[in-house]
Write an enzyme that holds these catalytic residues in place. Structure first.
Site, PDB file in Angstrom:
ATOM      1  N   ASP A 105       0.814  -1.210   0.000  1.00 52.43           N
ATOM      2  CA  ASP A 105       0.000   0.000   0.000  1.00 52.43           C
ATOM      3  C   ASP A 105       0.856   1.273   0.000  1.00 52.43           C
ATOM      4  O   ASP A 105       0.475   2.266   0.601  1.00 52.43           O
ATOM      5  CB  ASP A 105      -0.905  -0.034   1.250  1.00 52.43           C
ATOM      6  CG  ASP A 105      -2.134   0.834   1.079  1.00 52.43           C
ATOM      7  OD1 ASP A 105      -2.418   1.245  -0.052  1.00 52.43           O
ATOM      8  OD2 ASP A 105      -2.793   1.120   2.094  1.00 52.43           O
ATOM      9  N   CYS A 160     -19.219 -15.142  -4.098  1.00 55.50           N
ATOM     10  CA  CYS A 160     -20.255 -14.290  -3.480  1.00 55.50           C
ATOM     11  C   CYS A 160     -21.652 -14.854  -3.761  1.00 55.50           C
ATOM     12  O   CYS A 160     -22.574 -14.637  -2.974  1.00 55.50           O
ATOM     13  CB  CYS A 160     -20.175 -12.852  -4.008  1.00 55.50           C
ATOM     14  SG  CYS A 160     -18.846 -11.884  -3.257  1.00 55.50           S
ATOM     15  N   CYS A 163     -25.443 -13.475  -2.748  1.00 52.09           N
ATOM     16  CA  CYS A 163     -25.384 -12.647  -1.533  1.00 52.09           C
ATOM     17  C   CYS A 163     -25.234 -11.153  -1.886  1.00 52.09           C
ATOM     18  O   CYS A 163     -24.499 -10.798  -2.814  1.00 52.09           O
ATOM     19  CB  CYS A 163     -24.190 -13.095  -0.692  1.00 52.09           C
ATOM     20  SG  CYS A 163     -23.892 -12.082   0.750  1.00 52.09           S
ATOM     21  N   CYS A 166     -23.332  -7.105   1.957  1.00 52.38           N
ATOM     22  CA  CYS A 166     -22.466  -5.927   2.124  1.00 52.38           C
ATOM     23  C   CYS A 166     -23.106  -4.692   1.480  1.00 52.38           C
ATOM     24  O   CYS A 166     -23.045  -3.586   2.039  1.00 52.38           O
ATOM     25  CB  CYS A 166     -21.082  -6.187   1.539  1.00 52.38           C
ATOM     26  SG  CYS A 166     -21.093  -6.790  -0.157  1.00 52.38           S
ATOM     27  N   CYS A 170     -24.538  -1.248   3.826  1.00 52.68           N
ATOM     28  CA  CYS A 170     -23.790   0.015   3.741  1.00 52.68           C
ATOM     29  C   CYS A 170     -24.729   1.196   4.036  1.00 52.68           C
ATOM     30  O   CYS A 170     -25.692   1.420   3.295  1.00 52.68           O
ATOM     31  CB  CYS A 170     -23.154   0.174   2.360  1.00 52.68           C
ATOM     32  SG  CYS A 170     -22.288   1.749   2.221  1.00 52.68           S
ATOM     33  N   CYS A 186     -18.151   6.698   0.897  1.00 52.89           N
ATOM     34  CA  CYS A 186     -17.676   5.656   1.815  1.00 52.89           C
ATOM     35  C   CYS A 186     -17.131   6.266   3.114  1.00 52.89           C
ATOM     36  O   CYS A 186     -16.263   7.144   3.092  1.00 52.89           O
ATOM     37  CB  CYS A 186     -16.598   4.827   1.112  1.00 52.89           C
ATOM     38  SG  CYS A 186     -15.866   3.596   2.195  1.00 52.89           S
ATOM     39  N   CYS A 213     -14.423   2.093   8.629  1.00 48.52           N
ATOM     40  CA  CYS A 213     -15.746   1.456   8.703  1.00 48.52           C
ATOM     41  C   CYS A 213     -15.572  -0.008   8.319  1.00 48.52           C
ATOM     42  O   CYS A 213     -14.918  -0.312   7.318  1.00 48.52           O
ATOM     43  CB  CYS A 213     -16.702   2.155   7.743  1.00 48.52           C
ATOM     44  SG  CYS A 213     -18.285   1.312   7.540  1.00 48.52           S
ATOM     45  N   CYS A 216     -19.261  -3.466   5.975  1.00 43.56           N
ATOM     46  CA  CYS A 216     -19.419  -4.367   4.828  1.00 43.56           C
ATOM     47  C   CYS A 216     -18.519  -5.595   4.942  1.00 43.56           C
ATOM     48  O   CYS A 216     -18.629  -6.530   4.145  1.00 43.56           O
ATOM     49  CB  CYS A 216     -19.204  -3.632   3.507  1.00 43.56           C
ATOM     50  SG  CYS A 216     -17.631  -2.789   3.368  1.00 43.56           S
ATOM     51  N   CYS A 220     -20.177  -9.986   6.126  1.00 43.80           N
ATOM     52  CA  CYS A 220     -19.806 -10.974   5.100  1.00 43.80           C
ATOM     53  C   CYS A 220     -19.784 -12.379   5.721  1.00 43.80           C
ATOM     54  O   CYS A 220     -19.058 -12.627   6.688  1.00 43.80           O
ATOM     55  CB  CYS A 220     -18.445 -10.636   4.505  1.00 43.80           C
ATOM     56  SG  CYS A 220     -17.974 -11.821   3.226  1.00 43.80           S
TER      57      CYS A 220
END
Ligand code: SF4
Ligand code: SF4
Length: 282
Positions: A105, A160, A163, A166, A170, A186, A213, A216, A220
């Protein structure tokens, strides 16, 4: 070696639609982000690893909280140190002084794409990397190597299914089934990267998490596999967990510096943290 065409298209749409908000650094060096060869001369392989940051220690139910990834030491430092050791081992094995570079990152690397491409997991509708039988509370580390590897892993299928938990959870409608994440809506972006006052739609739904946050990820179903990390660097301090809402409202710079020494929270700066706490509506 460049990312695949569908990913290039995704990036171009994301930026053209302004869904990266004020993260202008995402526009810069886009070519490098899409092609590791432009970032590391002679690049021939990408290796991705994941480090669990889920901890059993948590805030009491009536506390304010911070996003899980930000409760311990700065992941950039922790992951980078481990990656550097991996690089050194690879250099030893090959007998070469230089075998590539390590990233966490900190540079234009499409880490989520490469984590998927190298078979670590799939990219969920919450845009997180989800590792089968392990969940999404992981930091991604990437090595871009100048070496060929004997065998490369294949990508995982997306699991996924039908589903949409998430997307449904939100509170700011920042996730779309079609276009993914809109950073402008977000809470993670707004509480960490955004400068100036928080928009009302955000401050109304922040509580109790004033930095980042996790909603989401919390919903899961694949995170039922989360287990506490063995990396003690990510365990939050008792001083942090014991902070009461009143302590946060009266937070002074000295305490902030003590609580977040060596932490990624410093990214939001003291003023940013105070803003979030003050604007959070209960
Ligand atoms: S981090 Fe929070 S605000 Fe952002 S997409 Fe996930 S649930 Fe929505
Ligand atoms: S909550 Fe459901 S849709 Fe969202 S990432 Fe997890 S499995 Fe995928």
């Amino acid at each position: 070696m460049p990312v695949e065409d569908w990913r290039v298209t995704q990036w171009h749409h994301y930026l053209a639609e302004g869904r990266h908000a004020e993260m202008h650094y995402l526009e810069q060096h886009l070519e490098k982000r899409l092609n590791p060869k432009l970032l590391v001369e002679g690049a021939r392989s990408v290796v991705c690893v994941a480090l669990n940051y889920f901890t059993a220690e948590d805030f009491p139910a009536d506390s304010y909280t911070l996003s899980r990834y930000a409760r311990g030491k700065d992941y950039h430092d922790v992951v980078k140190e481990r990656l550097q050791k991996m690089l050194n081992s690879i250099a030893d094995l090959t007998g070469k002084a230089y075998v590539g570079r390590a990233f966490c990152d900190t540079a234009p690397v499409d880490e989520h794409y490469w984590a998927w491409r190298t078979g670590l997991g799939w990219l969920g509708r919450n845009t997180q990397l989800i590792i089968p039988q392990a969940g999404s509370y992981f930091f991604i580390g990437t090595l871009i190597l100048t070496e060929e590897i004997d065998a490369y892993d294949a990508p995982q299928p997306n699991r996924c299914g039908t589903c949409t938990r998430c997307i449904d959870v939100c509170p700011t409608r920042a996730l779309s089934p079609h276009t993914g994440l809109d950073a402008r809506r977000c809470l993670s972006y707004l509480t960490i990267e955004h400068r100036g006052a928080l928009p009302a739609f955000a401050s109304q739904v922040l509580h109790p998490c004033f930095y980042g946050c996790d909603r989401c990820q919390e919903v899961c179903p694949h995170n039922r596999f989360s287990t506490p990390t063995s990396c003690t660097d990510f365990v939050p301090s008792q001083d942090l967990l014991k902070m009461t809402p009143n302590d946060w409202h009266t937070l002074e710079k000295e305490t902030y510096q003590r609580l977040f020494k060596g932490s990624a929270v410093k990214r939001a700066k003291f003023e940013g943290l105070k803003r979030n706490i003050q604007q959070m509506q209960e």
